[in-house]
Design a protein around this motif. Structure first.
Motif, mmCIF file in Angstrom:
data_model
loop_
_atom_site.group_PDB
_atom_site.id
_atom_site.type_symbol
_atom_site.label_atom_id
_atom_site.label_comp_id
_atom_site.label_asym_id
_atom_site.label_seq_id
_atom_site.Cartn_x
_atom_site.Cartn_y
_atom_site.Cartn_z
ATOM 1 N N ILE A 152 -28.239 24.877 36.408
ATOM 2 C CA ILE A 152 -28.197 25.410 37.786
ATOM 3 C C ILE A 152 -26.755 25.394 38.267
ATOM 4 N N GLN A 153 -26.098 24.257 38.075
ATOM 5 C CA GLN A 153 -24.746 24.094 38.637
ATOM 6 C C GLN A 153 -23.732 24.991 37.924
ATOM 7 N N LEU A 154 -23.890 25.149 36.607
ATOM 8 C CA LEU A 154 -22.963 26.016 35.866
ATOM 9 C C LEU A 154 -23.156 27.473 36.286
ATOM 10 N N ALA A 155 -24.403 27.862 36.520
ATOM 11 C CA ALA A 155 -24.659 29.245 36.936
ATOM 12 C C ALA A 155 -24.102 29.488 38.344
ATOM 13 N N LYS A 156 -24.230 28.486 39.219
ATOM 14 C CA LYS A 156 -23.658 28.642 40.578
ATOM 15 C C LYS A 156 -22.139 28.723 40.493
ATOM 16 N N LEU A 157 -21.534 27.877 39.634
ATOM 17 C CA LEU A 157 -20.068 27.921 39.479
ATOM 18 C C LEU A 157 -19.603 29.291 38.986
ATOM 19 N N ALA A 158 -20.458 29.955 38.198
ATOM 20 C CA ALA A 158 -20.106 31.287 37.678
ATOM 21 C C ALA A 158 -20.357 32.371 38.726
ATOM 22 N N GLY A 159 -20.894 31.985 39.896
ATOM 23 C CA GLY A 159 -21.074 32.958 40.984
ATOM 24 C C GLY A 159 -22.409 33.673 40.969
ATOM 25 N N ALA A 160 -23.400 33.105 40.253
ATOM 26 C CA ALA A 160 -24.703 33.774 40.154
ATOM 27 C C ALA A 160 -25.624 33.407 41.319
ATOM 28 N N GLU A 161 -26.653 34.230 41.487
ATOM 29 C CA GLU A 161 -27.749 33.899 42.413
ATOM 30 C C GLU A 161 -28.818 33.231 41.552
ATOM 31 N N VAL A 162 -29.111 31.958 41.865
ATOM 32 C CA VAL A 162 -29.892 31.154 40.908
ATOM 33 C C VAL A 162 -31.294 30.831 41.422
ATOM 34 N N THR A 163 -32.263 31.023 40.533
ATOM 35 C CA THR A 163 -33.643 30.610 40.812
ATOM 36 C C THR A 163 -34.003 29.495 39.847
#
Ligand SMILES: NC(=O)c1ccc[n+]([C@@H]2O[C@H](COP(=O)([O-])OP(=O)(O)OC[C@H]3O[C@@H](n4cnc5c(N)ncnc54)[C@H](OP(=O)(O)O)[C@@H]3O)[C@@H](O)[C@H]2O)c1
Length: 326
Positions: A165-176
């Motif tokens: 979750i955190q890596l995807a947020k750091l990459a700027g994604a919208e995360v579910t």
């Protein structure tokens, strides 16, 4: 030395605390005095022998008698070909190909091992390796998540998921993040934009489409994952049922050819550079490490039961008491 051993697949009741011989490192291996070992779903799978791939070491009884693949400890001895580490170094890493972490000493090669940062405890370091390797490769190295992309993590409240979750947020994604109700608050607190309770909603049937799906607990048909992907989207199975894995291996290439959607099994490569990268993110506060519970080595059965029965949020860690006379 003391170790938690098992001689048959089954529930945590088959685990026993026993005195066993110390491991002997080969020329390219190290002997590590284990201070902490974290629990992964792969330990639960190795204990129960399910899914079938967990029996790779032995079809009818366990090939490795000691579970535990994420360790942190002190280098006790090194083989003559070991180059990067010396006795006394504080290290952590993944010993998945060896097993043997639920013990006072373990042996491993240098490949997936790194120096433990001085500011990190052994428990914190042990909580990192396997989950971080899977998350880094699924989201960053192979997933190559881009800003604005929609990413779904299935099994988001466990070890891999909390990093992913955190890596995807750091990459700027919208995360579910998808997991059971007990874990949804944690998933939100780690930055997920949306959460789904898997006991109430099937993410492959809600009409949403994702650019990347990282699945640590896959059990659906390959066509369900195809339906949930955006055009050119990618689905990675990190863990799950053997039936789903075979379907993906058989039909994934055909789906890619006919639809452009990539449905693949994630084969995680281990490289100590990834451990260094993730610890830098943790030390700088960009990624949080979430340890739910700590146990002692003699409580290993309880610790595994806690994870296997579905209570563990983030990571569960075992602290190995040190007997300095050994
Ligand atoms: N691909 C590779 O190269 C590679 C390498 C090493 C390991 N692995 C595999 O990768 C997986 C990693 O898992 P992990 O250690 O991150 O597991 P974990 O910490 O146990 O997390 C899994 C999460 O999924 C949740 N869950 C259970 N059933 C679900 C469902 N139907 N839908 C959505 N979520 C569900 C679990 O919650 P509950 O509490 O409800 O059960 C748990 O929170 C393991 O299967 C391991 O064998 C793969």
């Amino acid at each position: 030395m003391k170790a938690i051993v098992y001689y048959k697949y089954g529930s945590p009741d088959v685990l026993k605390l026993e005195e066993v011989d110390m491991p002997t490192p080969a020329d390219n291996e190290l002997l590590i005095k284990v201070h902490a070992v974290s629990i992964n779903r792969s330990d639960w799978e190795g204990l129960t022998g399910k899914p079938l791939y967990a029996r790779i070491g032995g079809l009818f009884k366990p090939g490795y008698k000691i579970l535990g693949s994420d360790i942190a400890g002190t280098v006790e001895a090194v083989g003559k070909d070991v180059q990067q580490f010396k006795p006394g170094d504080e290290v952590f890493g993944l010993i998945l190909n060896y097993g043997g972490g639920f013990a006072e000493y373990a042996r491993t090669s240098e490949r997936a091992l790194a120096l433990k940062p001085a500011g990190m405890t052994f428990e914190q370091a042990a909580a990192i390796p396997q989950a971080a390797f899977i998350a880094l490769q699924g989201i960053r190295e192979k997933g190559q998540v881009q800003p604005g992309q929609k990413v779904l993590i299935n099994g988001a409240g466990g070890g891999t998921g909390t990093f992913a979750i955190q890596l995807a947020k750091l990459a700027g994604a919208e995360v579910t993040g998808v997991d059971n109700r007990e874990k949804l608050d944690l998933i939100k607190s780690l930055g997920a934009d949306h959460v789904i309770d898997y006991t109430k909603e099937d993410f492959t049937k809600n009409g949403q489409h994702y650019d990347l799906i990282l699945d640590v607990i896959a059990h659906r048909s390959v066509f369900a994952y195809q339906r949930a992907l955006a055009p050119n989207g990618t689905y990675f199975l990190a863990g799950g049922s053997v039936a789903t894995m075979f379907q993906i291996l058989l039909l994934g290439p055909w789906i890619r050819k006919t639809t452009g959607k990539k449905i693949r099994v994630l084969a995680v490569q281990t490289d100590s550079k990834d451990l260094v990268y993730i610890t830098e993110l943790i030390e700088s506060g960009k990624v949080k490490l979430f340890i739910d519970k700590r146990y002692s080595l003699s409580e290993a059965a309880e610790a595994l039961r806690y994870l296997g029965e579905g209570h563990a949020k983030g990571k569960v860690v075992i602290t190995v008491e040190q007997n300095n006379e050994t």
